[in-house]
Design a protein around this motif. Structure first.
Motif, PDB file in Angstrom:
ATOM      1  N   ARG A  86       1.064  -1.203  -0.088  1.00  0.00           N
ATOM      2  CA  ARG A  86      -0.075   0.042  -0.293  1.00  0.00           C
ATOM      3  C   ARG A  86       0.460   1.442  -0.051  1.00  0.00           C
ATOM      4  N   ALA A  87       2.103   1.102   0.917  1.00  0.00           N
ATOM      5  CA  ALA A  87       2.832   2.356   0.532  1.00  0.00           C
ATOM      6  C   ALA A  87       3.246   2.881  -0.623  1.00  0.00           C
ATOM      7  N   HIS A 110       1.408   3.959  -2.735  1.00  0.00           N
ATOM      8  CA  HIS A 110       1.208   5.298  -2.590  1.00  0.00           C
ATOM      9  C   HIS A 110       2.558   6.536  -3.091  1.00  0.00           C
ATOM     10  N   ALA A 111       2.984   5.970  -2.873  1.00  0.00           N
ATOM     11  CA  ALA A 111       4.530   7.162  -2.730  1.00  0.00           C
ATOM     12  C   ALA A 111       5.064   6.890  -4.248  1.00  0.00           C
ATOM     13  N   SER A 112       4.382   6.057  -4.963  1.00  0.00           N
ATOM     14  CA  SER A 112       5.228   6.197  -6.147  1.00  0.00           C
ATOM     15  C   SER A 112       4.715   6.820  -7.315  1.00  0.00           C
ATOM     16  N   ALA A 127      -1.268   4.974 -11.001  1.00  0.00           N
ATOM     17  CA  ALA A 127      -1.076   3.436 -10.188  1.00  0.00           C
ATOM     18  C   ALA A 127      -1.656   2.768 -11.181  1.00  0.00           C
ATOM     19  N   ARG A 133       0.911  -0.601  -9.685  1.00  0.00           N
ATOM     20  CA  ARG A 133       0.580  -2.241  -9.320  1.00  0.00           C
ATOM     21  C   ARG A 133       0.917  -3.358 -10.594  1.00  0.00           C
ATOM     22  N   ASP A 159      -1.336  -4.060   3.582  1.00  0.00           N
ATOM     23  CA  ASP A 159      -0.004  -4.436   4.646  1.00  0.00           C
ATOM     24  C   ASP A 159       0.829  -4.990   5.426  1.00  0.00           C
TER      25      ASP A 159
END
Ligand code: GLN
Length: 298
Positions: free
Chosen positions: A19-20, A23-25, A29, A33, A52
């Motif tokens: 998830r992190a 989010h930071a990429s 999106a 992925r 997580d």
């Protein structure tokens, strides 16, 4: 020298999670992925259900390396080595054109053209990864298919795709991979019911060749190094001895080439010449029926 001083342990930052990282990429999106799923060996749903979990250091490093390659422009399909086409997963290398969704139109059109014919014969010119030939072979196990490419490296990729995707016992037999320049790769006058091609059709001066993913694809699969129509002219001109009477020729072309391609086919005596639109509503494929034997225009 010794000292009694002991540095307090730095607080360990929590290991990044999927998830992190997503989010930071800096990537779009979907691309992030795909690359993270590839690095972790996870399906797209696992990126959510296991989002997580703390990740291993080497998995994170591997993802970051892929992310950096994409950020430097390399196409996703080349980074992961695969692209879906017509519901099949094709191996992709820098030696082959990346299969495009709009090219599925050619596959559907050829399948419709051979629908009534038992054991139809199909020729794919400039096969690259083998996407068109293999998609047709998969859907029509009885079709007898030959596929030509100038690049031996491309044919190696195509043959591997066929080995993975096609039933070796298919009644139409193995796809015949032939190396050479268009019809020169074939033995004299094998008649085909359909000839299909997604040839290099981008004009040499087109600035798109130096932009985006195209920079990483084989230039010979993209441009004819001329006006963008020379491969199409060669394929039409040579088709006479390789099309069965009434056989069809279908070509993919650029967004602004439909009128020119219809004119080339009509001038060569093809009948029923027409173009079909891709899902974006762009005239993307043009075809027609070969002149009947005895036609004066043959
Ligand atoms: N459709 C590709 C593009 O414009 C070109 C492929 C080809 O020349 N056959 O990116």
């Amino acid at each position: 020298m010794t000292s009694d001083f002991v540095a307090p342990a730095a607080p360990v930052p929590p290991a990044p999670t999927a998830r992190a990282l997503l989010h930071a990429s800096p990537l779009p999106a979907l691309e992030a992925r795909i690359l993270l799923g590839h690095a972790l060996g996870w399906r797209r749903t696992e990126l959510i259900t296991r989002g997580d979990e703390p990740l291993a250091v080497d998995a994170i490093a591997q993802y970051r390396a892929l992310e950096a390659r994409r950020a430097a422009g390399e196409p996703i399909a080349q980074i992961v080595g695969a692209r879906e086409f017509y519901g099949l997963t094709f191996e992709v290398t820098p030696q082959v054109l990346i299969p495009r969704p709009e090219t599925e139109l050619l596959v559907e059109t050829v399948l419709a053209a051979i629908e009534p014919a038992p054991r139809p014969r199909v020729l794919d010119l400039g096969t690259g990864s083998g996407a068109i030939a293999i998609a047709i072979a998969c859907t029509r196990p009885d079709a007898r298919i030959a596929a030509v490419d100038r690049s031996p490296e491309a044919l190696t990729v195509a043959a591997r795709n066929a080995a993975r995707l096609l039933d070796p016992a298919r009644p139409g037999g193995a796809v015949q991979w032939r190396q050479g320049d268009w019809y020169a790769a074939l033995e004299a006058a094998e008649p085909f019911d359909v000839i299909v091609s997604n040839p290099p059709y981008i004009a040499a001066h087109d600035p798109h060749l130096n932009a985006g993913d195209l920079r990483f694809e084989p230039r010979g699969a993209l441009t004819d190094e001329a006006d963008g129509l020379s491969a199409i002219r060669a394929i039409v001109a040579g088709s006479g001895s390789f099309l069965a009477p009434g056989g069809r020729l279908w070509l993919e072309h650029g967004y602004d080439q439909a009128v020119a391609v219809r004119a080339i086919l009509t001038a060569a005596g093809f009948t029923g010449v027409h173009s079909l639109c891709d899902l974006a509503g762009i005239e993307r494929a043009t075809g027609g029926a070969a002149p009947r034997v005895g036609s004066t225009q043959r």
